[in-house]
Scaffold this motif. Structure first.
Motif, mmCIF file in Angstrom:
data_model
loop_
_atom_site.group_PDB
_atom_site.id
_atom_site.type_symbol
_atom_site.label_atom_id
_atom_site.label_comp_id
_atom_site.label_asym_id
_atom_site.label_seq_id
_atom_site.Cartn_x
_atom_site.Cartn_y
_atom_site.Cartn_z
ATOM 1 N N TRP A 171 5.411 -4.564 -8.210
ATOM 2 C CA TRP A 171 5.991 -5.899 -8.125
ATOM 3 C C TRP A 171 6.347 -6.426 -9.515
ATOM 4 N N TRP A 172 5.467 -6.187 -10.475
ATOM 5 C CA TRP A 172 5.746 -6.613 -11.838
ATOM 6 C C TRP A 172 6.935 -5.846 -12.408
ATOM 7 N N CYS A 173 6.984 -4.558 -12.117
ATOM 8 C CA CYS A 173 8.100 -3.740 -12.600
ATOM 9 C C CYS A 173 9.428 -4.229 -12.010
ATOM 10 N N ALA A 174 9.416 -4.513 -10.713
ATOM 11 C CA ALA A 174 10.637 -4.989 -10.053
ATOM 12 C C ALA A 174 11.092 -6.318 -10.656
ATOM 13 N N ALA A 175 10.146 -7.224 -10.875
ATOM 14 C CA ALA A 175 10.491 -8.523 -11.470
ATOM 15 C C ALA A 175 11.034 -8.347 -12.878
ATOM 16 N N LEU A 176 10.438 -7.436 -13.631
ATOM 17 C CA LEU A 176 10.878 -7.204 -15.009
ATOM 18 C C LEU A 176 12.288 -6.623 -15.051
ATOM 19 N N VAL A 177 12.593 -5.715 -14.118
ATOM 20 C CA VAL A 177 13.942 -5.136 -14.051
ATOM 21 C C VAL A 177 14.979 -6.233 -13.805
ATOM 22 N N ILE A 178 14.695 -7.106 -12.850
ATOM 23 C CA ILE A 178 15.646 -8.165 -12.507
ATOM 24 C C ILE A 178 15.792 -9.167 -13.647
ATOM 25 N N VAL A 179 14.681 -9.587 -14.237
ATOM 26 C CA VAL A 179 14.732 -10.567 -15.330
ATOM 27 C C VAL A 179 15.475 -9.993 -16.533
ATOM 28 N N LEU A 180 15.156 -8.770 -16.917
ATOM 29 C CA LEU A 180 15.823 -8.159 -18.060
ATOM 30 C C LEU A 180 17.305 -7.940 -17.785
ATOM 31 N N GLY A 181 17.603 -7.457 -16.568
ATOM 32 C CA GLY A 181 18.993 -7.205 -16.223
ATOM 33 C C GLY A 181 19.838 -8.463 -16.269
ATOM 34 N N LEU A 182 19.351 -9.516 -15.637
ATOM 35 C CA LEU A 182 20.098 -10.778 -15.632
ATOM 36 C C LEU A 182 20.149 -11.398 -17.029
ATOM 37 N N GLY A 183 19.042 -11.337 -17.741
ATOM 38 C CA GLY A 183 18.992 -11.933 -19.072
ATOM 39 C C GLY A 183 19.955 -11.270 -20.044
ATOM 40 N N ILE A 184 19.993 -9.941 -20.045
ATOM 41 C CA ILE A 184 20.893 -9.231 -20.953
ATOM 42 C C ILE A 184 22.339 -9.417 -20.515
ATOM 43 N N GLY A 185 22.587 -9.491 -19.203
ATOM 44 C CA GLY A 185 23.938 -9.771 -18.723
ATOM 45 C C GLY A 185 24.444 -11.116 -19.217
ATOM 46 N N ILE A 186 23.584 -12.133 -19.154
ATOM 47 C CA ILE A 186 23.955 -13.464 -19.658
ATOM 48 C C ILE A 186 24.186 -13.422 -21.159
ATOM 49 N N LEU A 187 23.329 -12.693 -21.870
ATOM 50 C CA LEU A 187 23.482 -12.574 -23.324
ATOM 51 C C LEU A 187 24.815 -11.919 -23.685
ATOM 52 N N MET A 188 25.208 -10.892 -22.944
ATOM 53 C CA MET A 188 26.491 -10.237 -23.203
ATOM 54 C C MET A 188 27.660 -11.194 -22.949
ATOM 55 N N ALA A 189 27.531 -12.023 -21.919
ATOM 56 C CA ALA A 189 28.586 -13.000 -21.625
ATOM 57 C C ALA A 189 28.703 -14.027 -22.738
ATOM 58 N N VAL A 190 27.577 -14.483 -23.241
ATOM 59 C CA VAL A 190 27.587 -15.443 -24.346
ATOM 60 C C VAL A 190 28.198 -14.810 -25.593
ATOM 61 N N LEU A 191 27.856 -13.548 -25.829
ATOM 62 C CA LEU A 191 28.388 -12.851 -26.994
ATOM 63 C C LEU A 191 29.900 -12.680 -26.891
ATOM 64 N N SER A 192 30.403 -12.525 -25.670
ATOM 65 C CA SER A 192 31.844 -12.350 -25.481
ATOM 66 C C SER A 192 32.633 -13.618 -25.838
ATOM 67 N N ASN A 193 31.946 -14.749 -25.890
ATOM 68 C CA ASN A 193 32.594 -16.010 -26.267
ATOM 69 C C ASN A 193 32.445 -16.329 -27.754
ATOM 70 N N ASP A 194 31.779 -15.420 -28.472
ATOM 71 C CA ASP A 194 31.594 -15.598 -29.909
ATOM 72 C C ASP A 194 32.866 -15.152 -30.635
ATOM 73 N N THR A 195 33.475 -16.041 -31.359
ATOM 74 C CA THR A 195 34.747 -15.747 -32.032
ATOM 75 C C THR A 195 34.611 -14.598 -33.018
ATOM 76 N N GLU A 196 33.537 -14.583 -33.789
ATOM 77 C CA GLU A 196 33.349 -13.529 -34.788
ATOM 78 C C GLU A 196 33.188 -12.155 -34.134
ATOM 79 N N ALA A 197 32.493 -12.118 -32.992
ATOM 80 C CA ALA A 197 32.238 -10.838 -32.326
ATOM 81 C C ALA A 197 33.481 -10.272 -31.661
#
Length: 255
Positions: A18-44
């Motif tokens: 259960w902890w592993c499943a929760a960690l997969v979902i949290v990490l997956g969604l969190g990194i996906g959001i981070l990539m989206a934010v990075l895509s809006n960074d002008t310098e990047a």
């Protein structure tokens, strides 16, 4: 069905899956959001090598860290039973050892596929919604994108089966976890440091091939002898061979 029920109860009655499943979902969604934010960074998104948001980068947290956690969870389902001697009781109740390991692998693969599907599709659509549109946003639902999305799910299921096989082969938690973590993250990457010879070897390695399949626009790391679908077939065959070897050894060795 009795074996399936037994393996399902074993998997869901402990906290670690259960902890592993929760960690997969949290990490997956969190990194996906981070990539989206990075895509809006002008310098990047400017310069000679701009950051491109695609299905591959949006689901990178799932295909990377998420699948790695799935493999650890899958390996533990076997090594933990060997560690505490539960596997002996299981084999006494079900003498067909190959059936036990096969059903265990199937149950873990289904759970892994469901968890990773939630994380991968969630990460993609969250990133797509946050990023919006732009020249560096390549989040259209074309054939390559769909291949990445359902490919991550296939990868998770196959990786879970492979990890169960590794756990059955090694029977020790530390050794099994070290192998399933170090092989894709370190060992295979080391071959890229040896120039053309290393790249020639790299294209024959299992995780390199599945990553070739998961790349939306093909791998740029090395020149593979086949396309993305060939990479998937290669990983399937490799997993089947390792799993068959593990079944043979399980039947021969003492529990």
């Amino acid at each position: 069905m009795g074996v399936v029920a037994a393996e399902r109860i074993k998997l869901t009655s402990t906290r670690s899956p259960w902890w592993c499943a929760a960690l997969v979902i949290v990490l997956g969604l969190g990194i996906g959001i981070l990539m989206a934010v990075l895509s809006n960074d002008t310098e990047a998104t400017q310069g000679t090598d701009p950051f491109i948001l695609s299905a591959t980068t949006a689901t990178g947290g799932v295909s990377g860290f998420g699948v790695m956690i799935v493999m650890i969870m899958a390996a533990l389902t076997v090594t933990t039973e060997y560690r505490f001697g539960v596997i002996r009781t299981t084999f006494q109740a079900i003498p067909n050892r190959a059936k036990v390991i096969s059903v265990k692998a199937a149950v873990v693969a289904v759970v892994a596929a469901v968890v990773v599907a939630i994380a991968a599709f969630g990460a993609f659509f969250l990133a797509k919604g946050i990023a919006g549109s732009g020249p560096t946003i390549r989040m259209g639902l074309d054939e390559a994108t769909w291949r990445v999305l359902y490919g991550v799910v296939l990868y998770a299921a196959l990786a879970a089966v492979l990890a169960v096989a590794v756990g059955a082969l090694l029977r020790q938690t530390a050794a099994a976890i070290a192998l399933v973590v170090l092989w894709p993250l370190v060992i295979e990457q080391l071959f890229l440091l040896f120039g053309d010879i290393g790249k020639d070897i790299y294209v024959w390695l299992p995780f390199a091939n599945i990553n070739h399949f998961l790349s939306a626009h093909g791998s740029t790391t090395a020149d593979f002898h086949w396309g993305p679908w060939g990479g998937l077939v290669y990983f399937v065959v490799f997993t089947a061979i390792v799993f068959a070897i593990s079944l043979g050894l399980v039947n021969k060795r003492d529990a």
